[in-house]
Scaffold this active site. Structure first.
Site, mmCIF file in Angstrom:
data_model
loop_
_atom_site.group_PDB
_atom_site.id
_atom_site.type_symbol
_atom_site.label_atom_id
_atom_site.label_comp_id
_atom_site.label_asym_id
_atom_site.label_seq_id
_atom_site.Cartn_x
_atom_site.Cartn_y
_atom_site.Cartn_z
ATOM 1 C CB CYS A 2 41.149 49.619 57.580
ATOM 2 S SG CYS A 2 41.489 50.817 56.300
ATOM 3 N NE ARG A 27 38.155 44.387 58.635
ATOM 4 C CZ ARG A 27 36.927 44.686 59.134
ATOM 5 N NH1 ARG A 27 36.186 43.726 59.631
ATOM 6 N NH2 ARG A 27 36.477 45.914 59.126
ATOM 7 C CD1 TRP A 74 41.368 46.633 50.717
ATOM 8 C CD2 TRP A 74 39.990 48.347 50.333
ATOM 9 N NE1 TRP A 74 40.793 46.443 49.500
ATOM 10 C CE2 TRP A 74 39.953 47.470 49.225
ATOM 11 C CE3 TRP A 74 39.215 49.477 50.305
ATOM 12 C CZ2 TRP A 74 39.153 47.692 48.101
ATOM 13 C CZ3 TRP A 74 38.420 49.717 49.203
ATOM 14 C CH2 TRP A 74 38.403 48.834 48.109
ATOM 15 C CG ASN A 104 37.726 50.409 59.051
ATOM 16 O OD1 ASN A 104 37.865 50.789 57.884
ATOM 17 N ND2 ASN A 104 36.881 49.456 59.388
ATOM 18 N N GLY A 105 37.803 53.912 58.321
ATOM 19 C CA GLY A 105 36.698 54.821 57.994
ATOM 20 C C GLY A 105 37.187 55.932 57.090
ATOM 21 C CD GLU A 487 24.944 43.123 37.424
ATOM 22 O OE1 GLU A 487 25.541 43.052 36.338
ATOM 23 O OE2 GLU A 487 25.438 42.702 38.497
ATOM 24 C CE LYS A 491 26.197 39.610 40.047
ATOM 25 N NZ LYS A 491 26.692 40.586 39.102
ATOM 26 C CD GLU A 494 28.511 36.719 38.039
ATOM 27 O OE1 GLU A 494 29.712 36.514 37.802
ATOM 28 O OE2 GLU A 494 28.069 37.841 38.298
ATOM 29 C CG HIS A 510 12.020 43.122 17.237
ATOM 30 N ND1 HIS A 510 11.449 43.450 16.031
ATOM 31 C CD2 HIS A 510 11.773 44.166 18.067
ATOM 32 C CE1 HIS A 510 10.912 44.654 16.116
ATOM 33 N NE2 HIS A 510 11.090 45.117 17.335
ATOM 34 C CE LYS A 610 34.940 40.778 43.235
ATOM 35 N NZ LYS A 610 33.512 40.980 42.921
HETATM 36 C C1 AGP Z 1 30.402 40.349 37.814
HETATM 37 O O1 AGP Z 1 29.536 39.737 38.751
HETATM 38 C C2 AGP Z 1 31.445 39.397 37.297
HETATM 39 N N1 AGP Z 1 32.189 38.834 38.358
HETATM 40 C C3 AGP Z 1 32.310 39.971 36.187
HETATM 41 O O2 AGP Z 1 31.473 40.170 35.083
HETATM 42 C C4 AGP Z 1 33.017 41.321 36.496
HETATM 43 O O3 AGP Z 1 32.080 42.357 36.595
HETATM 44 C C5 AGP Z 1 33.963 41.633 35.317
HETATM 45 O O4 AGP Z 1 34.943 40.623 35.255
HETATM 46 C C6 AGP Z 1 34.642 43.000 35.452
HETATM 47 O O5 AGP Z 1 35.413 43.045 36.615
HETATM 48 P P1 AGP Z 1 36.043 44.457 37.073
HETATM 49 O O6 AGP Z 1 34.902 45.353 37.416
HETATM 50 O O7 AGP Z 1 36.888 44.119 38.278
HETATM 51 O O8 AGP Z 1 36.848 44.997 35.953
#
Ligand code: AGP
Length: 615
Positions: A2, A27, A74, A104-105, A487, A491, A494, A510, A610
């Protein structure tokens, strides 16, 4: 999270508050509101939607007065509704102190306080934890506004940054902070109080940071800072020369780095009120309505995309290891089309930071069509996936703005750990074992903070500089750290556009070992308290024998690793079940610094969104 703004001065208060809220929009929020008073009435307006909607709603009317507060919400507790938007008031009939509070909290003990206040005749109109603060102040009102707020704050358990005004005290704003940011802006015969300086930077660059356990009393004549014990505090203003964009990122160059560094505080919020150390068990109120189905599940299917899918893989290890319930993880994009078999007693867990990912939403609907109990783990309150699941748990990690998910990933793993403990303790796990894991989990934020130290980051930056021109990376891990390898690879690829693959370390022989040469570094998670550590060392020897560079993620006190790796990224030792929460951090930093070195757009990488709301 928030956003809060308060103003006392000679400018048009409504305009200053609206402008401040616009500056806080970055935010992330879902509703907004403001309150002003001129001593005769307390004017409040709240909207679900954008600040522009609030601006239109307050464009006319008698918005007079010398003080005002505003809030962008939020949602954490309670849906996205006008009633739940801030500011919140006390009992409408109580004319002796008409007040408004914005917060906020997270107030952990709000249910207990709400019950106590209802017994005293208070009537609540929202589902929020914040409204409790307004009724508490009202309960303690005795003519001294600061004292009433201070007494109320002493009843609270949890995190807060609050601002409060009252028609009975038309020239006073009272604010306070505990584990949620608050900053004072000192102008010429005018004063601002806000969640961060971006709300008022256009008017003054003289700021005073408010610390935990401190209150601020603002009047047109000046400001006073006092402790919760009513001890006056003298603190000089400092001049900041950040521009507004820099402030929105909290002084960071990128949201991603800000969110990596936010993980200790974000995970404290994720765990807040959910760990019962005395009984060695977790409390997840959002699942209460379906706890029976979950605890008696015959099988748990976890479905998600991307980073959330990786978190699901960690969850699979935890649920099977701790609760001994069969679990499997499916890509949502695959699950939705392959007519999965869902027997009676199957619980489907969907994980999504945004709560809007199309593939995950479709998988959720397919599982519901087949009669499964579908539960959710989301970060965005009121998101589509959150609303369409039968029940769920919110991350409380705050908005995640960088496209590359970081704090949401560790928050998802934290929630999955709490769910695994909840299930395990309803089965064979002892109180003692539950206590040990939950105690260690509660201390994870401090462990992550130990990794986020300048000297450790500098080392990662140097490694990133050395390998930023590589075309390929291999990420390897075993057991519960195999998903962390995946992961780490995601990272890197991407945000730096370098090809990177994650593999179970034992899979090297393998196929992937054919790729090893001096041009392709391997990142390997090698924890010496992992029973598989000797096998991981053998994998490392296979790589070294073929001239491959190794970047190892290892425990702080592991001496063996130095001889087996070209670079070592150190993490504090934690129980192996919790190790993904620490081994992930250096991999997030490695990806970040490689991308920075390559001049990539870290927060908005090419071709990515996003939230992938399309197929
Ligand atoms: C993660 O860094 C990516 N931006 C992407 O793989 C993301 O995790 C995926 O699109 C799922 O998003 P969500 O968790 O909002 O469903």
């Amino acid at each position: 999270m928030c956003g809060i703004i308060g103003y006392v001065g000679n400018k048009n208060v409504r305009d200053v508050v609206i402008e401040g809220l616009h500056r806080l929009e970055y935010r992330g929020y879902d509703s907004a509101g403001l309150a002003m008073t001129d001593g005769t009435t307390l004017e409040i307006k709240k909207v679900v939607g954008k600040i522009n909607d609030l601006e239109r709603a307050t464009a006319h009317g008698a918005w007079k007065g010398a003080i005002g507060i505003g809030h962008t919400r939020w949602a954490t507790h309670g849906g996205v509704t006008e009633l739940n938007a801030h500011p919140h008031t006390g009992c409408p009939w109580n004319k002796n102190i008409q007040l408004a509070v914005a917060h906020n909290g997270i107030i952990e003990n709000y249910r207990t306080l709400k019950t106590m206040l209802e017994k005293k005749g208070h009537m609540f109109s929202s589902e929020t934890d914040t409204e409790v603060i307004a009724h508490l102040i009202e309960e303690y009102a005795n003519g001294d506004f600061v004292e009433a707020v201070r007494t109320a704050l002493n009843d609270l358990v949890g995190a807060y940054a609050i601002v409060a005004i009252s028609a009975s005290h038309p020239e006073e704003i009272v604010a306070a902070r505990f584990q949620s940011p608050l900053v004072l802006g000192v102008g010429k015969e005018e004063y601002y109080i806000a969640s961060d300086p971006s709300a008022f930077i256009a008017h003054t660059k003289e700021i005073i940071h408010i610390e935990d356990g401190e209150m601020v009393h603002l009047t047109p004549k000046g400001y006073k800072i006092i402790s919760l014990k009513n001890i006056p505090i003298i603190r000089k203003a400092t001049h900041i020369d950040w521009d507004a964009k820099k402030i929105e990122k909290g002084g960071y160059d990128h949201y991603m780095k800000k969110e990596i560094d936010e993980q200790p505080s974000a995970l404290r919020d994720t765990m807040r009120g959910r760990i019962d150390l005395e009984n060695g068990v977790s409390h997840l109120n959002g699942l209460a309505s379906h706890l029976e189905q979950l605890q008696h599940a015959k099988r748990i299917i976890i479905t998600a995309c991307g980073t959330s899918w990786h978190a699901g893989l960690v969850g699979e290890y935890l649920i099977e290891e701790l609760a001994r319930i069969p679990a499997e993880v499916e890509y949502a994009s695959e699950f939705r089309y392959r007519s999965p078999i869902i027997e009676k007693g199957t619980v489907v867990l969907v994980i999504s930071q945004s709560g809007e990912t199309a593939d995950t939403l479709a998988a959720l609907r397919e599982a519901k069509r087949q009669g499964a109990t579908v539960l959710g783990i989301c970060n965005v309150v009121g998101s589509t996936i959150a609303r369409e699941t039968a029940a769920g748990v919110y991350l409380h990690a705050g908005p995640e703005i960088g496209v590359a998910s970081t704090k949401a990933f560790t928050a998802q793993i934290t929630i999955l750990t709490l769910i695994s403990i909840l299930l395990a303790r309803s089965r064979a796990m002892s109180v003692e074992k539950g206590k040990v894991i939950l105690e260690a989990l509660k201390n994870i934020p401090e462990r992550i903070q130990e990794i986020l130290q300048p000297e450790k980051e500098q080392k990662i930056r140097e490694i990133a500089k050395k390998h930023a021109s590589r075309d390929h990376f291999l990420f390897l891990g075993r057991g519960i750290n195999f998903p962390v390898a995946l992961e780490g690879a995601l990272k890197l690829k991407e945000i730096s556009y370098i090809h990177a693959e994650g593999y179970p370390a034992a899979e090297m022989k393998h196929g992937p070992i054919a790729l090893i040469d001096k041009r392709m570094p391997s990142v390997i998670i090698a924890l010496d308290h992992d029973p598989l550590y000797p096998k991981i060392l053998s994998n490392m020897e296979e790589i070294l024998a073929r001239g491959g560079d190794i970047i190892a993620v290892a425990n702080d006190n592991d001496k063996t690793i130095e001889k087996k790796a070209n670079h070592v990224l150190r993490v504090p030792q934690v129980p192996i079940e919790l190790s993904p929460l620490v081994t992930t951090i250096p991999l997030q930093l490695l990806a970040y610094y490689v991308a920075v070195e390559r001049g990539c757009d870290v927060d908005q990488p090419r071709n990515l969104a996003k939230s992938v709301t399309v197929e």
